[in-house]
Design a protein around this motif. Sequence first.
Motif, short mmCIF file in Angstrom:
data_model
loop_
_atom_site.label_atom_id
_atom_site.label_comp_id
_atom_site.label_asym_id
_atom_site.label_seq_id
_atom_site.Cartn_x
_atom_site.Cartn_y
_atom_site.Cartn_z
N LYS A 167 42.91 -16.17 7.65
CA LYS A 167 42.39 -16.49 8.87
C LYS A 167 41.93 -15.30 9.66
CE LYS A 167 45.58 -20.37 9.74
NZ LYS A 167 46.75 -21.07 10.42
N TRP A 168 42.42 -14.02 9.25
CA TRP A 168 41.96 -12.92 10.09
C TRP A 168 40.42 -12.53 9.49
CZ3 TRP A 168 40.48 -8.38 7.45
CH2 TRP A 168 41.15 -8.31 6.03
N ARG A 169 40.14 -12.95 8.27
CA ARG A 169 38.80 -12.55 7.71
C ARG A 169 37.93 -13.59 8.50
NH1 ARG A 169 38.91 -9.20 3.45
NH2 ARG A 169 41.05 -8.91 2.27
N LEU A 170 38.40 -14.85 8.37
CA LEU A 170 37.63 -15.93 8.94
C LEU A 170 37.21 -15.48 10.61
CD1 LEU A 170 39.09 -19.38 7.84
CD2 LEU A 170 36.90 -18.21 7.16
N ALA A 171 38.10 -14.74 11.22
CA ALA A 171 37.83 -14.62 12.52
C ALA A 171 36.83 -13.41 12.63
CB ALA A 171 39.23 -13.85 13.18
N LEU A 172 36.85 -12.36 11.61
CA LEU A 172 36.03 -11.40 11.55
C LEU A 172 34.61 -11.89 11.09
CD1 LEU A 172 37.66 -8.52 10.08
CD2 LEU A 172 37.12 -8.86 12.30
N ALA A 180 33.50 -14.89 11.82
CA ALA A 180 33.12 -15.73 13.16
C ALA A 180 32.33 -14.77 14.04
CB ALA A 180 34.20 -16.46 13.83
N LEU A 181 32.99 -13.71 14.06
CA LEU A 181 32.35 -12.46 15.01
C LEU A 181 30.96 -11.85 14.57
CD1 LEU A 181 35.56 -10.32 15.80
CD2 LEU A 181 34.10 -11.89 17.42
N ASP A 182 31.12 -11.87 13.10
CA ASP A 182 29.77 -11.26 12.44
C ASP A 182 28.46 -12.44 12.56
OD1 ASP A 182 30.73 -9.18 11.73
OD2 ASP A 182 31.37 -9.88 9.63
N GLU A 183 28.92 -13.72 12.62
CA GLU A 183 27.85 -14.93 12.76
C GLU A 183 27.56 -14.83 14.08
OE1 GLU A 183 27.73 -19.59 12.18
OE2 GLU A 183 29.38 -18.67 11.73
N LEU A 184 28.27 -14.71 15.15
CA LEU A 184 27.89 -14.58 16.67
C LEU A 184 27.13 -13.40 16.76
CD1 LEU A 184 31.06 -15.13 18.65
CD2 LEU A 184 29.34 -16.69 18.31
N LEU A 197 35.04 -7.83 24.13
CA LEU A 197 36.52 -7.48 24.02
C LEU A 197 36.83 -8.79 23.18
CD1 LEU A 197 38.72 -5.57 25.25
CD2 LEU A 197 39.39 -7.55 26.25
N VAL A 198 37.90 -8.48 22.29
CA VAL A 198 38.50 -9.70 21.58
C VAL A 198 40.13 -9.38 21.98
CG1 VAL A 198 39.60 -10.27 19.30
CG2 VAL A 198 37.18 -9.77 19.59
N VAL A 199 40.87 -10.58 22.34
CA VAL A 199 41.98 -10.78 22.62
C VAL A 199 42.80 -11.53 21.57
CG1 VAL A 199 41.90 -10.30 25.03
CG2 VAL A 199 41.77 -12.56 24.12
N ALA A 200 43.94 -11.28 20.95
CA ALA A 200 44.57 -12.22 20.02
C ALA A 200 45.83 -12.22 20.13
CB ALA A 200 44.14 -11.77 18.65
N GLY A 214 41.31 -3.08 12.26
CA GLY A 214 40.52 -2.12 11.50
C GLY A 214 39.00 -2.51 11.82
N GLY A 215 39.00 -3.92 11.40
CA GLY A 215 37.90 -4.54 11.23
C GLY A 215 37.10 -4.49 12.59
N LEU A 216 37.93 -4.77 13.65
CA LEU A 216 37.23 -4.53 15.01
C LEU A 216 36.95 -3.15 15.40
CD1 LEU A 216 39.85 -6.76 16.90
CD2 LEU A 216 37.66 -7.45 16.17
#
Length: 294
Positions: A43-48, A50-54, A63-66, A78-80
Amino acid sequence: MLTWNRASTRPGAVQLFMPREWTDDAVRRRRTGVPEDVGHREKWRLALDALDELATWGHVPPLVVADAGYGHNADFRGGLDERGIGYVVAVRSDVTAHPQDAQPLTPPWSGNGRKPQPRYRDEPASVAAWAARRGRQAFTEVTWREGSRGPMRSHFLAMRVRPAGVRPRRLAQAAAVTRDGHWDGVLPEVTLLVEWPRQAEAPTGYWLSNLPDDTPLAELVRLAKIHWRIEHDYRELKHGLGLDHFEGRSWNGWHHHVTLVTAAHAFLTEQRLAPKAHTPASPSTRPSTPSKTY
């Protein structure tokens, strides 16, 4: 997997999490039409992703909150960092860290074998232990918003720390080597935010943030607590617009359903945020005779 456009509080990207038992089942994949190039991703890879797609659409979140399900993962943080995206993410109380002023030391080399790597002399402590050491008197009352029953307030502490552990160390080393060609053993520092309500016997919440160290405490608290807005929109998506009403069994059907739901949510959000238009009164609503004033 939903990511959110903070400016308008609406979903920005949607991805379907595929458990391994699904991606490894050829019969299920064929019946539901899952594309061949889609496999299991954490799921954390999917989140990153999604950010790359955006980002390809020209949208980079400020900003990202989680919650701790993501924030506790050093690879996600680290990905952020790699993407230059600020974050305020929840973590569990057992995350370990060194204090801000801790410095690694390199033991002398005997001349034999590999040269020793720089290490911190003292063992790291959990964020819960750091909060306990500071004591309740170090916490400050902060009000972050007006709730339905009055001001939402609690007591908070912000302090600079260096997250420790095997994975944070390896990520820091890899980033430094890529950037500078070597690593001096210094772990990056972040802000630890802790909540300790007056009526609680111990702290109840912990967050890590890579925002600048001069970020006001009130702003850190506001961002840490902004999840209520996301939860509100998520409930609207689920219950008001039917996000969780889909009962189909196909890859395309699910994506069609989610696309319509998010489009409806975007429309409602824009209507809610748009200023009210000033229009002339309808003739049918105007009185037929002038009113009298006594």
